[in-house]
Design a protein around this motif. Structure first.
Motif, PDB file in Angstrom:
ATOM      1  N   ALA A  19      14.525   0.137  -9.210  1.00  0.00           N
ATOM      2  CA  ALA A  19      13.718  -0.976  -8.709  1.00  0.00           C
ATOM      3  C   ALA A  19      12.853  -1.574  -9.822  1.00  0.00           C
ATOM      4  O   ALA A  19      12.598  -2.782  -9.846  1.00  0.00           O
ATOM      5  N   GLY A  20      12.390  -0.730 -10.737  1.00  0.00           N
ATOM      6  CA  GLY A  20      11.602  -1.214 -11.860  1.00  0.00           C
ATOM      7  C   GLY A  20      10.246  -1.773 -11.468  1.00  0.00           C
ATOM      8  O   GLY A  20       9.662  -2.588 -12.192  1.00  0.00           O
ATOM      9  N   LYS A  21       9.716  -1.356 -10.322  1.00  0.00           N
ATOM     10  CA  LYS A  21       8.411  -1.845  -9.856  1.00  0.00           C
ATOM     11  C   LYS A  21       7.309  -0.868 -10.250  1.00  0.00           C
ATOM     12  O   LYS A  21       7.486   0.352 -10.142  1.00  0.00           O
ATOM     13  N   ASP A  22       6.191  -1.409 -10.691  1.00  0.00           N
ATOM     14  CA  ASP A  22       5.026  -0.556 -10.939  1.00  0.00           C
ATOM     15  C   ASP A  22       4.467  -0.094  -9.603  1.00  0.00           C
ATOM     16  O   ASP A  22       4.322  -0.888  -8.658  1.00  0.00           O
ATOM     17  N   ARG A  23       4.147   1.198  -9.521  1.00  0.00           N
ATOM     18  CA  ARG A  23       3.585   1.764  -8.305  1.00  0.00           C
ATOM     19  C   ARG A  23       2.150   2.222  -8.548  1.00  0.00           C
ATOM     20  O   ARG A  23       1.790   2.607  -9.663  1.00  0.00           O
ATOM     21  N   LEU A  24       1.365   2.186  -7.496  1.00  0.00           N
ATOM     22  CA  LEU A  24      -0.022   2.657  -7.549  1.00  0.00           C
ATOM     23  C   LEU A  24      -0.130   3.967  -6.792  1.00  0.00           C
ATOM     24  O   LEU A  24       0.453   4.122  -5.706  1.00  0.00           O
ATOM     25  N   THR A  25      -0.862   4.921  -7.344  1.00  0.00           N
ATOM     26  CA  THR A  25      -1.171   6.161  -6.639  1.00  0.00           C
ATOM     27  C   THR A  25      -2.570   6.019  -6.053  1.00  0.00           C
ATOM     28  O   THR A  25      -3.523   5.700  -6.766  1.00  0.00           O
ATOM     29  N   HIS A  50       8.055   0.738   5.861  1.00  0.00           N
ATOM     30  CA  HIS A  50       8.429  -0.656   5.589  1.00  0.00           C
ATOM     31  C   HIS A  50       7.803  -1.151   4.279  1.00  0.00           C
ATOM     32  O   HIS A  50       8.386  -1.998   3.591  1.00  0.00           O
ATOM     33  N   LEU A  51       6.635  -0.610   3.915  1.00  0.00           N
ATOM     34  CA  LEU A  51       5.934  -1.018   2.691  1.00  0.00           C
ATOM     35  C   LEU A  51       6.293  -0.133   1.496  1.00  0.00           C
ATOM     36  O   LEU A  51       5.657  -0.218   0.448  1.00  0.00           O
ATOM     37  N   GLU A  52       7.293   0.733   1.672  1.00  0.00           N
ATOM     38  CA  GLU A  52       7.771   1.629   0.619  1.00  0.00           C
ATOM     39  C   GLU A  52       6.684   2.618   0.165  1.00  0.00           C
ATOM     40  O   GLU A  52       6.592   2.984  -0.998  1.00  0.00           O
ATOM     41  N   VAL A  53       5.875   3.039   1.126  1.00  0.00           N
ATOM     42  CA  VAL A  53       4.847   4.040   0.842  1.00  0.00           C
ATOM     43  C   VAL A  53       5.493   5.417   0.790  1.00  0.00           C
ATOM     44  O   VAL A  53       6.339   5.757   1.623  1.00  0.00           O
ATOM     45  N   ALA A  72       2.862  -1.717  -6.407  1.00  0.00           N
ATOM     46  CA  ALA A  72       1.620  -2.466  -6.595  1.00  0.00           C
ATOM     47  C   ALA A  72       1.661  -3.791  -5.855  1.00  0.00           C
ATOM     48  O   ALA A  72       0.640  -4.254  -5.325  1.00  0.00           O
ATOM     49  N   GLU A  73       2.834  -4.410  -5.784  1.00  0.00           N
ATOM     50  CA  GLU A  73       2.955  -5.710  -5.124  1.00  0.00           C
ATOM     51  C   GLU A  73       2.734  -5.616  -3.613  1.00  0.00           C
ATOM     52  O   GLU A  73       2.492  -6.639  -2.955  1.00  0.00           O
ATOM     53  N   ASN A  74       2.790  -4.405  -3.050  1.00  0.00           N
ATOM     54  CA  ASN A  74       2.568  -4.219  -1.613  1.00  0.00           C
ATOM     55  C   ASN A  74       1.148  -3.766  -1.279  1.00  0.00           C
ATOM     56  O   ASN A  74       0.844  -3.511  -0.108  1.00  0.00           O
ATOM     57  N   PHE A  75       0.306  -3.642  -2.294  1.00  0.00           N
ATOM     58  CA  PHE A  75      -1.030  -3.082  -2.063  1.00  0.00           C
ATOM     59  C   PHE A  75      -1.830  -3.910  -1.065  1.00  0.00           C
ATOM     60  O   PHE A  75      -2.484  -3.361  -0.165  1.00  0.00           O
ATOM     61  N   HIS A  76      -1.836  -5.224  -1.199  1.00  0.00           N
ATOM     62  CA  HIS A  76      -2.655  -6.060  -0.313  1.00  0.00           C
ATOM     63  C   HIS A  76      -2.155  -5.999   1.128  1.00  0.00           C
ATOM     64  O   HIS A  76      -2.954  -5.993   2.069  1.00  0.00           O
ATOM     65  N   ALA A  77      -0.847  -5.907   1.311  1.00  0.00           N
ATOM     66  CA  ALA A  77      -0.292  -5.760   2.658  1.00  0.00           C
ATOM     67  C   ALA A  77      -0.685  -4.413   3.242  1.00  0.00           C
ATOM     68  O   ALA A  77      -1.000  -4.297   4.442  1.00  0.00           O
ATOM     69  N   PHE A  78      -0.676  -3.385   2.400  1.00  0.00           N
ATOM     70  CA  PHE A  78      -1.088  -2.047   2.830  1.00  0.00           C
ATOM     71  C   PHE A  78      -2.559  -2.045   3.232  1.00  0.00           C
ATOM     72  O   PHE A  78      -2.933  -1.508   4.281  1.00  0.00           O
ATOM     73  N   LYS A  79      -3.384  -2.679   2.395  1.00  0.00           N
ATOM     74  CA  LYS A  79      -4.826  -2.758   2.693  1.00  0.00           C
ATOM     75  C   LYS A  79      -5.058  -3.537   3.985  1.00  0.00           C
ATOM     76  O   LYS A  79      -5.915  -3.147   4.810  1.00  0.00           O
ATOM     77  N   ALA A  80      -4.311  -4.597   4.220  1.00  0.00           N
ATOM     78  CA  ALA A  80      -4.444  -5.378   5.444  1.00  0.00           C
ATOM     79  C   ALA A  80      -4.096  -4.525   6.662  1.00  0.00           C
ATOM     80  O   ALA A  80      -4.736  -4.633   7.718  1.00  0.00           O
ATOM     81  N   HIS A  81      -3.077  -3.680   6.518  1.00  0.00           N
ATOM     82  CA  HIS A  81      -2.714  -2.807   7.633  1.00  0.00           C
ATOM     83  C   HIS A  81      -3.829  -1.814   7.924  1.00  0.00           C
ATOM     84  O   HIS A  81      -4.172  -1.574   9.092  1.00  0.00           O
ATOM     85  N   LEU A  82      -4.409  -1.222   6.882  1.00  0.00           N
ATOM     86  CA  LEU A  82      -5.529  -0.298   7.101  1.00  0.00           C
ATOM     87  C   LEU A  82      -6.691  -1.013   7.791  1.00  0.00           C
ATOM     88  O   LEU A  82      -7.311  -0.474   8.711  1.00  0.00           O
TER      89      LEU A  82
END
Length: 359
Positions: A19-25, A50-53, A72-82
Motif C-alpha cells: 500500500a505504501g501508506k504512512d501509518r500512525l501509531t 473500514h478505516l484500516e485500523v 495517516a490519511e484516515n486519522f481525521h475520519a477516525f477522530k470524527a468517529h471517536l
C-alpha cells in the motif's frame, strides 16, 4: 459483517508494504460506564476495520483501553468517529514518538472484565477521586522539589531500559504487584510528601492516584498523558527532557528512544544494550535484552538449548511443543535463571544516579 481478522500477520504486513501508506501509531484510554461491552466492541470493529485500523483494544463495563495504528490519511475520519461517541468526544490521543508502519498487524478488540489488570475492587473506593493531572512543565518542577517522591508505575522490564531521573522503579512484574508495595513503603509520608506518578500513557496512574488518595495520601499527582505526551510537550515547548533512555511500548516497536542514554545491559554478555527481543524458539518466546553481537552469535535465542531446537526441522519443533503449553520462562521477562546479566533485584527506594551515556 465479518468481525474477525481473516489475514495472518505476515499477509497483513505484505499488504501494508504494498500500500505504501504512512501509518500512525496511536493510543488512548477512557474510564466510562459501558452498558453492553460486547455490542460496543462489535460497533468499533465494523467502523475501524473500514478505516484500516489495526491494534489491541480492550473494552469493559468500566471503559476502553486502546493501542492501535491506522493510515495517516484516515486519522481525521477516525477522530470524527471517536467524537461521535459521547464519552470519547475530544478524548486525548497519544501519538507515538517514533512511527513504524508495522507496529500492529491485526485488529483485536477484546471484551474484558477490566481494561487494566489492577487487582482492585473498585466498589471499595471512589475511582473518580483522582490525583491532580500535571503537564510536562509542572511535572519537571515537581520532581525537582526535595519534598517529592517520584514513582514509576510500570514494570521492571519497562523501567529497566528507561525512566525519569531519580525515580523509584518498583521491582515488579505486574502493575497490581506495585500498588501494595508502594503504599507500604510510603506510609510514613502520606501527608508530608508529594506523591508524583508516571506511566506510559497515563492509564495506570489514573487508577493508582484514586487508590492512593483512598489510602490517605494527601498530595497525589500524575503525569498527564504519561511519558508519550510528556515527550511531545518537551519538544514543542523546548523544555528540559528529564527522561533517560527508551520508553517501552506494547507493540511490535517494543520501545521509543527518548534520549541517547543506554542504561540497560545485554542479558547474555553484559554489554550496554536496550533492545528487547523474544527468543526465536517458539516454545520459549522469552522476552529479554540482547545486543547485536549476541543476536548474531545466538541466532536470536536466549540459550544454547533454544538455539539447538531452532535448528531442528519444523515438524520436530512442533512435536516438542505439543501438549507443553508456554514455557514458564515466558512470564519471567528477562529473569530466567540462565541469563547471567538479568536485572538485579534492588530495593524500591534505591536512589538512582544519572547513568553514563553509552552508544
Amino acid at each position: 459483517m465479518q468481525l474477525y481478522n481473516n489475514l495472518s500477520a505476515k499477509e497483513r504486513a505484505k499488504l501494508i508494504e504494498q500500500a505504501g501508506k504512512d501509518r500512525l501509531t496511536v493510543s488512548f484510554y477512557k474510564y466510562a460506564k459501558i452498558g453492553n461491552p460486547k455490542i460496543f466492541r462489535n460497533h468499533l470493529f465494523m467502523a475501524w476495520d473500514h478505516l484500516e485500523v489495526l491494534g489491541r483494544i480492550y473494552v469493559a463495563q468500566e471503559g476502553i483501553n486502546a493501542q492501535l495504528s491506522l493510515p495517516a490519511e484516515n486519522f481525521h475520519a477516525f477522530k470524527a468517529h471517536l467524537d461521535s461517541i459521547v464519552f470519547l468526544e475530544n478524548v486525548r490521543l497519544n501519538i507515538a514518538v517514533e512511527q513504524d508502519n508495522f507496529s500492529f498487524l491485526k485488529l483485536k478488540i477484546k471484551v474484558r472484565s477490566k481494561i487494566l489488570a489492577d487487582g482492585l475492587n473498585d466498589a471499595t473506593f471512589d475511582v473518580t477521586n483522582k490525583g491532580e493531572h500535571v503537564d510536562a512543565e509542572k511535572f519537571n518542577a515537581l520532581i525537582e522539589d526535595p519534598n517529592t517522591v517520584l514513582v514509576d508505575m510500570r514494570n521492571h522490564y519497562e523501567s529497566e531500559i528507561g525512566h525519569f531521573k531519580n525515580a523509584i522503579t518498583p521491582d515488579v512484574d505486574t502493575f497490581r504487584e506495585s500498588l501494595p508495595i508502594i503504599e507500604d513503603d510510603l506510609k510514613a509520608h502520606k501527608e508530608d510528601k508529594n506523591l508524583v506518578m508516571y506511566c506510559t500513557g497515563g492509564i495506570r496512574c489514573e487508577k493508582a492516584s484514586a487508590y492512593y488518595k483512598h489510602k490517605g495520601f494527601k498530595k497525589v499527582f500524575q503525569l498527564e498523558g504519561g511519558i508519550i505526551n510528556y515527550v511531545h510537550q518537551v519538544n514543542e515547548k523546548g523544555l528540559e527532557n528529564k527522561f533517560i533512555g527508551k520508553n517501552f511500548v506494547f507493540d511490535d516497536r517494543r520501545a521509543e528512544r527518548i534520549s541517547d542514554h543506554i542504561i540497560a545491559q545485554c542479558h547474555q554478555c553484559g554489554s550496554p544494550a536496550d533492545v528487547h527481543t523474544n527468543c526465536a524458539n517458539e516454545a520459549c518466546h522469552l522476552l529479554f535484552i540482547q545486543c547485536e553481537a549476541c543476536k548474531e552469535k545466538m541466532e536470536n535465542c536466549c540459550s544454547s538449548t533454544c538455539q539447538e531446537i531452532t535448528h531442528l526441522p519444523y515438524e520436530e519443533q512442533k512435536a516438542l511443543r505439543k501438549g507443553q503449553g508456554n514455557s514458564n520462562d515466558i512470564f519471567k521477562k528477562g529473569r530466567a535463571d540462565h541469563l547471567p546479566y538479568k536485572k538485579d533485584l534492588r530495593n524500591i527506594f534505591e536512589t538512582l544516579q544519572t547513568p553514563t551515556t553509552s552508544k
